[in-house]
Each structure stands twice: as C-alpha cells, then as structure tokens.
Design an enzyme around this catalytic site. Sequence first.
Site, PDB file in Angstrom:
ATOM      1  N   HIS A 292       0.992  -1.310   0.075  1.00 50.66           N
ATOM      2  CA  HIS A 292       0.142  -0.075  -0.462  1.00 50.66           C
ATOM      3  C   HIS A 292       1.211   1.459  -0.004  1.00 50.66           C
ATOM      4  O   HIS A 292       0.968   1.818   0.661  1.00 50.66           O
ATOM      5  CB  HIS A 292      -1.371  -0.192   0.953  1.00 50.66           C
ATOM      6  CG  HIS A 292      -0.333  -0.378   2.756  1.00 50.66           C
ATOM      7  ND1 HIS A 292      -0.917  -0.830   3.883  1.00 50.66           N
ATOM      8  CD2 HIS A 292       0.734   0.530   3.086  1.00 50.66           C
ATOM      9  CE1 HIS A 292      -0.284  -0.686   4.706  1.00 50.66           C
ATOM     10  NE2 HIS A 292       0.824  -0.320   4.148  1.00 50.66           N
TER      11      HIS A 292
ATOM     12  N   HIS B 201      -1.110   5.167   9.579  1.00 48.00           N
ATOM     13  CA  HIS B 201       0.725   5.810   9.829  1.00 48.00           C
ATOM     14  C   HIS B 201       0.169   6.148  10.129  1.00 48.00           C
ATOM     15  O   HIS B 201       0.614   7.818   9.663  1.00 48.00           O
ATOM     16  CB  HIS B 201       0.718   5.473   8.321  1.00 48.00           C
ATOM     17  CG  HIS B 201       0.752   4.269   7.712  1.00 48.00           C
ATOM     18  ND1 HIS B 201      -0.412   3.417   7.021  1.00 48.00           N
ATOM     19  CD2 HIS B 201       1.786   3.744   7.293  1.00 48.00           C
ATOM     20  CE1 HIS B 201       0.403   2.293   6.007  1.00 48.00           C
ATOM     21  NE2 HIS B 201       1.365   2.457   6.571  1.00 48.00           N
TER      22      HIS B 201
ATOM     23  N   HIS C 220      10.877  -3.349   3.493  1.00 47.19           N
ATOM     24  CA  HIS C 220      10.498  -2.540   3.263  1.00 47.19           C
ATOM     25  C   HIS C 220      11.221  -1.763   4.460  1.00 47.19           C
ATOM     26  O   HIS C 220      10.985  -2.091   5.455  1.00 47.19           O
ATOM     27  CB  HIS C 220      10.017  -1.579   2.155  1.00 47.19           C
ATOM     28  CG  HIS C 220       8.448  -1.442   3.106  1.00 47.19           C
ATOM     29  ND1 HIS C 220       8.090  -2.243   3.432  1.00 47.19           N
ATOM     30  CD2 HIS C 220       8.010   0.032   3.706  1.00 47.19           C
ATOM     31  CE1 HIS C 220       7.106  -2.047   4.573  1.00 47.19           C
ATOM     32  NE2 HIS C 220       6.588  -0.287   4.356  1.00 47.19           N
TER      33      HIS C 220
ATOM     34  N   GLU D 162       4.734  -5.252   8.641  1.00 49.36           N
ATOM     35  CA  GLU D 162       3.504  -4.909   7.891  1.00 49.36           C
ATOM     36  C   GLU D 162       2.605  -6.319   7.474  1.00 49.36           C
ATOM     37  O   GLU D 162       1.935  -6.076   7.387  1.00 49.36           O
ATOM     38  CB  GLU D 162       3.152  -3.741   6.459  1.00 49.36           C
ATOM     39  CG  GLU D 162       3.842  -2.957   7.418  1.00 49.36           C
ATOM     40  CD  GLU D 162       3.670  -1.574   6.362  1.00 49.36           C
ATOM     41  OE1 GLU D 162       3.420  -0.475   6.800  1.00 49.36           O
ATOM     42  OE2 GLU D 162       3.686  -1.656   5.229  1.00 49.36           O
TER      43      GLU D 162
END
Lengths: 128, 284
Positions: free
Chosen positions: B12, B59, B193, B240
Amino acid sequence: MAENPFKDIPGTTLFDAEQSRKGYHLNMFCMSLMKAEGREAFKADEGAYLDRWPMTAEQKAAVIARDWNGMLALGGNIYFTSKIAATDGLSFQQIAAMMSGVSQADYAAMMLAGGRSIEGVRSKKGDA
Amino acid sequence: MARITAGVATSHVPAIGAALDNGRSGEDYWKPVFAGYETSKAWIKDARPDVVILVYNDHASAFSLELIPTFAIGCAESFAPADEGWGPRPVPVVQGHPELAWHLAQSLILDEFDMTIVNRMDVDHGLTVPLSLMFGQPDAWPCKVIPLAVNVVQYPPPTGNRCFKLGLAIARAVASFPEDLNVQVWGTGGMSHQLQGPRAGLINKAFDTAFLDRLVADPEGQAAVPHIDYVREAGSEGIELVMWLVMRGALTREVRELRRFYHVPASNTAVGHLILEPIPEQPQ
C-alpha cells in the site's frame, strides 16, 4: 536479562516501549503538523512552537536541525517524523536518502537497481 | 449466507497513490507497477465483491500515540480519506457495511478476539491505495468496505500466528451472517522495506519470494515466523506483512493462486500482490 536481539540489527531503531515513552511528546508535536494551522504556526516560529510541548532540549534541537536519525534515537517514530518532512515539502525518499547518508540521486539509483542488499546488514556481529 | 470468495494481498505504498492522483501513472517509473494490476482489475470487475474486509494499518493518521488499538474494526456508515499532511487523497469516501461490521465485531469478541470498535475514523493510504490499485479511479468505490486496522507501528504488533487465527475467526463470523453477500478479505502492506535510519532502502527479494510461496502453501508455518525475522530480513516496516496472514487465515487450507505480481521499487518499497481463491473441502 537476555540480550535484546533487535539491538543487533544494524542501522535500525525498533519503536518499542522504551522509545515510545521517550518520544511521546516529540511524536505528538509531529502529529500536530497534520493540521494546516499547526504547520503554519511551526513554520512561523519553530522554537516557540516546539515550546508548546514538554520535549527535551535535545529533541527540540534535533527537530530544528532536521537531524532525522537523531530524532529516531530520541524516541521519534518515522511515521511521525515524516510529518516534519511533509511540512518541509520533502518526500519520504528524500529523507530516506538523508538518513542513510547518501545523495538522493544515489539513493534513487540504489532503489532502481533493486534496493539495499540484505547482505552485510543483517547483524552487527557480521552475517553468519 | 455470506461467503468469502477470494483473498487479495497488496502493498500500500503512499507514493503509488500520489502517482495516480497526480496523473503520473504513465511515467516509465510507474508504468510497470500499474501494469502489474491490469489483469487484477479485470478480474475484480467479474468477481464483483459486495463487501471487502480490508486489513491495513494506520500510519499515525487516525491513531496517534494517545490510543493504539491492536485490532480495530470500523463499524461506521462511511470513512473519509485522511489528510496525511498534503491534504486528503482525491478519492471517493469509503462506504462501510455497518451490519456486517457489527456482526463481525460481536462474533470476534465472543470468539475471544478483543476488537476495538470504531465509529469514527479517517482512513489513510494504507486503506485507499489498495482500493486504487484494484479499482482504478472510479467516482465511487464499487463495493462496501469494512476497515480492519492492525497496529504495526508501535512494537510489538500482534504475532503472525495471532493474525492468522484472527483470519480463521473472521471466516467463522462471515459464515454465520445470514444475508447473502459476496465477501473478499484483503491483506495489505509490505513487502520488504525499511523507511528509517541508515539501513533505509532495504529490499530482500529472496525473503519476499519465500514469504509468498509459504503464505500460499504453508500458512501455519509462515504464521510461526517470529517478529525478529521480519525486522531483520524484511526491514523495520516489512513487519507489516503479518497483516497478509489475516487474509490467508480467512481462506480455506488449500487455495488456488490466481495472480502473483512482484516489482521493485515503488519509492522505498518492494511491491507484492496476490489473488487467492478458496478451495472448499469436499465431504468424504
């Protein structure tokens, strides 16, 4: 107490309970930049705006210096500190380059070439 | 009776939303990312879900450090796109499905998953970028969405195993909803990431590939992988990926892999995408 295995990962600060407690006010200041009024007041007088939060002198200095790694060490979380970057008009990739100590061009080229390799950055003890 | 007809997983990355919103999806940098979702967009036009249970993380948009729910379910009529500091994304307001959402909340809590019930929540790129990737730029999203937010910002997030078991409980809850609904469960975030510190930019294709293989074929095994492996191998934000296990848990033990896509980079991140279809067990 057993050694914390997360502290063995190079160049990585886990946002755990200790960091969260340390950085609460720093991160809540960052949160205030979600609103246009907050961003404008911060830009108008950074020092005065930061004084609204009971942050440490080191935390305030790190914000004013845009010391992105310093903010993380002092309890900042990247999703919060990136709101300072957004206020400055910087992209996530620009601050990622700054935090990893290379130019944005070099960082972007590294990403295009497949990103930073895991080899050599798994463990501070050296990869097994 | 409501039934789960498919699971979708996708990264996302906020920059994907920004590229689409600013008309840059045709640029050489972004073209391969969006091309990777073309067949998926065609597939979902036919699949026509009534409701998507969309597992994502906030977030620092709706939840700051004042309140950090581990699992939160959106029970509102609608959810506005959040202002993440650049103004809200120019995407449609997300329409909820309060009846199913409340049914899920009740069923899950009585099934010993202590959900936080949310009646007002803005949704950030974690939720809207997957919708954009799968549906493009419509005037209104073509289905209802139940946001299911998982904390992955404050360590520790729920374990992979807990996420997988939540998926199993979601499957039980959906199966006990009387209305005939076509429901999909989406897991979002990842893949490898790291956005912070001197190790920013980490990508681990070998880890990502193994994760995709194992999520499909051996989900219990993947669910047992501890957080340290994700953080070390897939980066501090790669954790995540535990959210994909919620989606996988909601499907059957055996699944058909309809689609897989993997691309590096989108800004700082490896993009991964799966479409899985349940294979109901035949009575012996």
